[in-house]
Design a protein around this motif. Structure first.
Motif, PDB file in Angstrom:
ATOM      1  N   LYS A   1      49.458  -8.262  29.342  1.00  9.82           N
ATOM      2  CA  LYS A   1      48.147  -8.547  29.891  1.00  9.82           C
ATOM      3  C   LYS A   1      48.106  -8.131  31.333  1.00  9.82           C
ATOM      4  O   LYS A   1      49.084  -8.268  32.058  1.00  9.82           O
ATOM      5  CB  LYS A   1      47.826 -10.040  29.807  1.00  9.82           C
ATOM      6  CG  LYS A   1      47.284 -10.436  28.486  1.00  9.82           C
ATOM      7  CD  LYS A   1      46.572 -11.736  28.568  1.00  9.82           C
ATOM      8  CE  LYS A   1      46.294 -12.219  27.149  1.00  9.82           C
ATOM      9  NZ  LYS A   1      45.522 -13.416  27.140  1.00  9.82           N
TER      10      LYS A   1
ATOM     11  N   ASP B   1      42.702  -8.377  15.354  1.00  8.20           N
ATOM     12  CA  ASP B   1      41.777  -9.247  16.094  1.00  8.20           C
ATOM     13  C   ASP B   1      40.975  -8.383  17.059  1.00  8.20           C
ATOM     14  O   ASP B   1      41.483  -7.931  18.086  1.00  8.20           O
ATOM     15  CB  ASP B   1      42.580 -10.315  16.853  1.00  8.20           C
ATOM     16  CG  ASP B   1      41.678 -11.384  17.466  1.00  8.20           C
ATOM     17  OD1 ASP B   1      40.479 -11.118  17.650  1.00  8.20           O
ATOM     18  OD2 ASP B   1      42.189 -12.490  17.759  1.00  8.20           O
TER      19      ASP B   1
ATOM     20  N   ASN C   1      46.123  -7.254  18.591  1.00  3.53           N
ATOM     21  CA  ASN C   1      45.104  -8.108  19.194  1.00  3.53           C
ATOM     22  C   ASN C   1      44.468  -7.373  20.369  1.00  3.53           C
ATOM     23  O   ASN C   1      45.084  -7.181  21.405  1.00  3.53           O
ATOM     24  CB  ASN C   1      45.760  -9.414  19.678  1.00  3.53           C
ATOM     25  CG  ASN C   1      44.732 -10.451  20.063  1.00  3.53           C
ATOM     26  OD1 ASN C   1      43.547 -10.153  20.174  1.00  3.53           O
ATOM     27  ND2 ASN C   1      45.191 -11.682  20.275  1.00  3.53           N
TER      28      ASN C   1
ATOM     29  N   VAL D   1      50.505  -7.069  13.715  1.00  2.00           N
ATOM     30  CA  VAL D   1      49.393  -7.781  14.347  1.00  2.00           C
ATOM     31  C   VAL D   1      48.932  -6.989  15.561  1.00  2.00           C
ATOM     32  O   VAL D   1      49.740  -6.662  16.429  1.00  2.00           O
ATOM     33  CB  VAL D   1      49.822  -9.196  14.801  1.00  2.00           C
ATOM     34  CG1 VAL D   1      48.649  -9.920  15.445  1.00  2.00           C
ATOM     35  CG2 VAL D   1      50.385  -9.985  13.643  1.00  2.00           C
TER      36      VAL D   1
ATOM     37  N   SER E   1      41.374  -8.415  21.337  1.00  2.00           N
ATOM     38  CA  SER E   1      40.255  -9.310  21.580  1.00  2.00           C
ATOM     39  C   SER E   1      39.834  -9.261  23.048  1.00  2.00           C
ATOM     40  O   SER E   1      40.638  -8.984  23.932  1.00  2.00           O
ATOM     41  CB  SER E   1      40.725 -10.719  21.205  1.00  2.00           C
ATOM     42  OG  SER E   1      39.878 -11.693  21.725  1.00  2.00           O
TER      43      SER E   1
HETATM   44  C1  NAG Z   1      44.301 -12.740  20.514  1.00  2.00           C
HETATM   45  O1  NAG Z   1      44.124 -13.107  21.834  1.00  2.00           O
HETATM   46  C2  NAG Z   1      43.215 -14.178  22.050  1.00  2.00           C
HETATM   47  C3  NAG Z   1      43.026 -14.338  23.533  1.00  2.00           C
HETATM   48  O2  NAG Z   1      44.195 -14.189  24.227  1.00  2.00           O
HETATM   49  C4  NAG Z   1      43.755 -15.421  21.386  1.00  2.00           C
HETATM   50  O3  NAG Z   1      42.855 -16.485  21.553  1.00  2.00           O
HETATM   51  C5  NAG Z   1      43.903 -15.133  19.915  1.00  2.00           C
HETATM   52  O4  NAG Z   1      44.471 -16.229  19.268  1.00  2.00           O
HETATM   53  C6  NAG Z   1      44.804 -13.914  19.705  1.00  2.00           C
HETATM   54  N1  NAG Z   1      44.783 -13.571  18.313  1.00  2.00           N
HETATM   55  C7  NAG Z   1      45.860 -13.450  17.583  1.00  2.00           C
HETATM   56  C8  NAG Z   1      45.686 -13.029  16.194  1.00  2.00           C
HETATM   57  O5  NAG Z   1      46.967 -13.646  18.036  1.00  2.00           O
END
Ligand code: NAG
Ligand code: NAG
Ligand code: NAG
Length: 579
Positions: free
Chosen positions: A156, A242, A216, A214, A218
Motif C-alpha cells: 500500500k 475484489d 484485491n 486473490v 479495491s
Molecule cells: C481488500 O482490501 C479492502 C481494503 O483494504 C479490505 O477491506 C478487503 O477486505 C480486502 N479484500 C480481500 C478479499 O482481502
C-alpha cells in the motif's frame, strides 16, 4: 511502461541508499518467556537490541524508534521464525541483514519509511510465507530476482496516518510482476490505480502472476469492467477478485473470466444494470451499494451468497435464477413487499436480510411476515437481521411501526370479502322480495294504482273542462264487465234483455264500444266514467279473470272516491227521473 519502470528505478537508486546507519549502542531486552518469545515492543529502542536468551523463535520489535537495520544486528537470531518490525522509523536495511534468518516465515516491515525494496534482503529467506509491506513510501518493488519466493504480499502506498491524497501513487511495473511467480495474494487496495497503471502491473493480461489466487484492487480509480476481465482472464488460479469501491458505471454485455473465479466483489460502484458479463462460476457475489434497479435475466447456477444491499431494487430477484443460493442480503433497497411465492422460488435459501426497505404494510404482507417468522412455524429460511429493521413505510397511519407489531382489524383485512358478502346478501334479499311481490301480484296492484291515479287526474281535468262549459255527457247507462267465459250468457240473454227494456238502457260492452288502439286500462276507466253504472257479472269465471277483477277493484276505488261527492247528484237525478 517499461520506461516508467526505469524512471522509478532511477529514483530508487538516487534516494534509497542516501541515509547512513546511526552509530548507537545496542541495548538488551529481557522480556523473553519460556516459549522463546521476546516481547521488545514499545520500548523506544533505536537499534535492534540483544536478548538474554538464545534460540529466540519470535521477536517483537514493533513500535520502537529503530531507523536502520545493520548487517550484524540480527546475527544472533538464526532460529527466528517471526520478526515483527512494524511501526518503527526504518529508512534503511543492509542488503545482507536477513541473510542468516533461513527459517524466517513471517516478516512484518509495515509502517516504516522504506522508500524502496531491495530484492537482496529476501534472497536467503527461503521459508518466507508472509511479508507485510503496508504503509511505506516505496515507489517500486525493485528489480530483484528473489521476490518470486514470496507467497503473500500486501502493498500500500502512504504511511499509516497520511491521507490517501498525500501518498505517492504506487505502480508495480510489469518486470517486477514477472518476478512474483509464486505470489498467491496481491493486495493493491486503497491506491490511486487507474485502468492504465493496472494494465502495466498485470502485464497487459499475459498471464504473469500465474499463481495468484486473490487479487484485491479495491478502492482505486478503475473504470472499465471489460478491461479488468481481460487482464485477469489468463490467471487460471484466481479465486477471489475484489474490485469494490471503484468507478464502474456499466457492465459490458459479455466478459471473459478465469474458470476458477468464485468470489467477485463489485460493491460500492455505480452500476445500474447487471448483464451476462457476470461469470457463471461465481459462488459469492457482492453487488451491494450500487444503483441497481432490477436484477433479472442473469442466471448464476453456482451462486451461494448474493449481496444486494444498498441498491434501488423494488422486487426480490426471481429465485429460479439462483438454484444454489443460500444467503441473500437485500437490505436498504426500495422493496414494497415479498411473499410466499417469491420465497418458494429460492429452493436452497437459508438466510435472508431484507430490512430497511419501503414496506407497504398490507394485510397480506403483515400476515405473511408474522406467520412466517413470528414464531408460529419453523421455516427453512431465517431472517438474520432483527425485526426492528422491518418497519412499515405506508400506509401513513402505520408509518414507522414494526411490521410484527402492526395490528390490523378484520374489516381492513377482509374488506373485499365483507363487501362481497354484503352485496350477496342484499342481492338475495332483493331477489326474495321481488319473488314475494310477484307471488302477491304486487305488480298488478301497482299498475292498477297507477291507472287509478291517472284517472283521478283526468277526472280533475274534466271538471275544469266542465267549468269552461264543454260538458261531456254520460253516454251509457251502464258499463258491463264480464268474463269471456260468460260471454254467451251476457250477449245472448243479458244485453238483449236490458237494451230492449222500457225505457231501453244503453250499455257499454268492451267488444263493441272500446276504442281500438287504446290501452285497455284507459278504455276500462273511460268506459266507467262515461257510464252511470258499472255492472259486474259476478261468476266464478269472473273472479279468475284478471281484467275483470281489475275493473272491479278500480270501480271500487272510484266508487269510494266518488261516493260522497256523487251521492247528492245521484239522488237528484233519481228524484228527477221519478217525477
Ligand atoms: C481488500 O482490501 C479492502 C481494503 O483494504 C479490505 O477491506 C478487503 O477486505 C480486502 N479484500 C480481500 C478479499 O482481502
Ligand atoms: C508486548 O508488550 C507490549 C507492551 O509492553 C504489550 O502491549 C503487548 O500486548 C505485548 N504482546 C504480547 C503478545 O504479549
Ligand atoms: C466487498 O467489499 C466491501 C468493501 O470493500 C466490503 O465491505 C465487503 O465486506 C466485501 N464483500 C464481501 C462479500 O466480502
Amino acid at each position: 511502461m517499461g520506461s516508467l519502470a526505469m524512471l522509478l528505478l532511477v529514483l530508487f537508486f538516487s534516494q534509497g541508499q542516501s541515509s547512513l546507519p546511526d552509530v548507537e549502542k545496542r541495548s538488551t531486552c529481557g522480556q523473553c518467556d519460556e516459549r522463546l518469545f521476546c516481547n521488545c515492543s514499545s520500548r523506544n529502542y533505536r537499534r535492534v537490541p540483544t536478548v538474554t536468551v538464545t534460540k529466540v523463535v519470535t521477536l517483537d520489535l514493533s513500535f520502537n524508534d529503530i531507523t536502520t537495520v545493520a548487517e550484524d544486528d540480527l546475527r544472533e537470531y538464526t532460529w527466528l521464525q517471526t520478526l515483527d518490525l512494524r511501526s518503527n522509523r526504518i529508512k534503511s536495511i543492509h542488503e545482507w541483514a536477513f541473510h542468516l534468518l533461513q527459517g524466517l516465515e513471517s516478516l512484518d516491515l509495515s509502517y516504516n519509511q522504506l522508500a524502496a525494496l531491495t530484492p537482496a534482503w529476501f534472497s536467503k529467506l527461503l521459508s518466507l510465507q508472509h511479508l507485510n509491506l503496508l504503509g511505506n513510501c516505496y515507489r517500486t518493488l525493485g528489480p530483484g530476482g528473489t521476490l518470486s519466493l514470496f507467497r503473500y504480499v500486501t502493498c500500500k502506498a502512504g504511511s499509516q496516518n497520511a491521507p490517501k491524497s498525500q501518498s505517492s501513487m504506487y505502480v508495480m511495473p510489469c518486470p517486477t510482476s514477472h518476478l512474483l511467480t509464486q505470489l498467491e495474494y496481491l493486495d493493491l487496495s486503497g491506491n490511486l490505480l487507474t485502468d492504465l497503471t493496472l494494465t502495466e502491473s498485470l502485464c497487459h493480461g499475459d498471464g504473469t502472476l500465474r499463481n495468484l489466487r486473490v487479487l484485491n484492487v479495491s478502492d482505486n480509480a478503475l473504470k472499465s469492467l471489460s478491461l479488468i476481465s481481460k487482464l485477469v482472464t489468463r490467471l487460471d488460479k484466481l479465486v477471489h477478485l475484489d474490485i469494490s469501491q471503484n468507478g464502474y458505471t456499466s457492465m459490458p454485455p459479455t466478459c471473459s473470466w478465469p474458470q476458477t473465479l468464485t468470489h467477485l466483489n463489485v460493491s460500492g460502484a455505480k452500476l445500474r444494470r447487471v448483464s451476462p458479463c457476470l461469470p457463471l462460476t461465481l459462488e459469492i457475489l457482492d453487488l451491494g451499494h450500487n444503483d441497481l434497479t432490477a436484477f433479472h435475466s442473469v442466471a448464476l447456477p453456482a451462486l451461494r451468497e448474493l449481496h444486494l444491499s444498498g441498491n434501488k431494487l423494488m422486487h426480490l430477484p426471481p429465485g429460479w435464477l439462483f438454484p444454489s443460493l443460500e444467503v441473500l442480503l437485500i437490505q436498504s433497497n426500495t422493496l414494497n413487499m415479498f411473499g410466499p411465492v417469491d420465497l418458494q422460488l429460492y429452493r436452497r435459501l437459508r438466510a435472508l436480510q431484507a430490512g430497511q426497505n419501503r414496506f407497504v404494510c398490507s394485510c397480506e404482507f403483515v400476515y405473511f411476515m408474522v406467520w412466517r417468522w413470528g414464531g408460529a412455524v419453523e421455516g427453512s429460511v431465517e431472517l438474520t437481521d432483527r425485526w426492528d429493521n422491518y418497519l412499515c413505510d405506508s400506509p401513513l397511519p402505520l408509518q414507522g411501526q414494526r411490521v410484527d407489531r402492526v395490528r390490523l382489524s378484520p374489516f381492513q383485512c377482509h374488506r373485499i370479502l365483507l363487501v362481497s358478502a354484503l352485496c350477496g346478501c342484499t342481492l338475495a334479499a332483493g331477489t326474495l322480495f321481488v319473488i314475494l311481490l310477484w307471488k302477491l301480484h304486487a305488480v298488478w296492484y301497482l299498475r292498477m294504482m297507477w291507472a287509478w291515479l291517472k284517472a283521478k287526474r283526468k277526472a280533475g281535468n274534466q271538471r275544469r273542462r266542465d267549468a269552461a262549459g264543454n260538458a261531456e255527457p254520460l253516454c251509457y247507462d251502464a258499463f258491463v264487465s264480464y268474463s269471456e267465459q260468460d260471454a254467451e250468457w251476457v250477449e245472448e240473454f243479458l244485453v238483449p234483455e236490458l237494451e230492449n227494456s222500457q225505457p231501453p238502457l244503453s250499455l257499454c260492452l268492451h267488444k263493441r264500444d272500446f276504442l281500438p288502439g287504446h290501452w285497455i286500462i284507459d278504455n276500462i276507466i273511460n268506459a266507467m266514467e262515461r257510464s252511470r253504472r258499472t255492472l259486474f257479472v259476478l261468476s266464478e269465471h269472473f273472479v279468475h279473470s284478471e281484467w275483470c277483477r281489475y275493473g272491479f277493484i278500480l270501480s271500487c276505488l272510484t266508487t269510494i272516491r266518488e261516493y260522497f261527492s256523487s251521492c247528492l247528484r245521484r239522488r237528484r237525478e233519481e228524484a228527477a227521473a221519478a217525477y
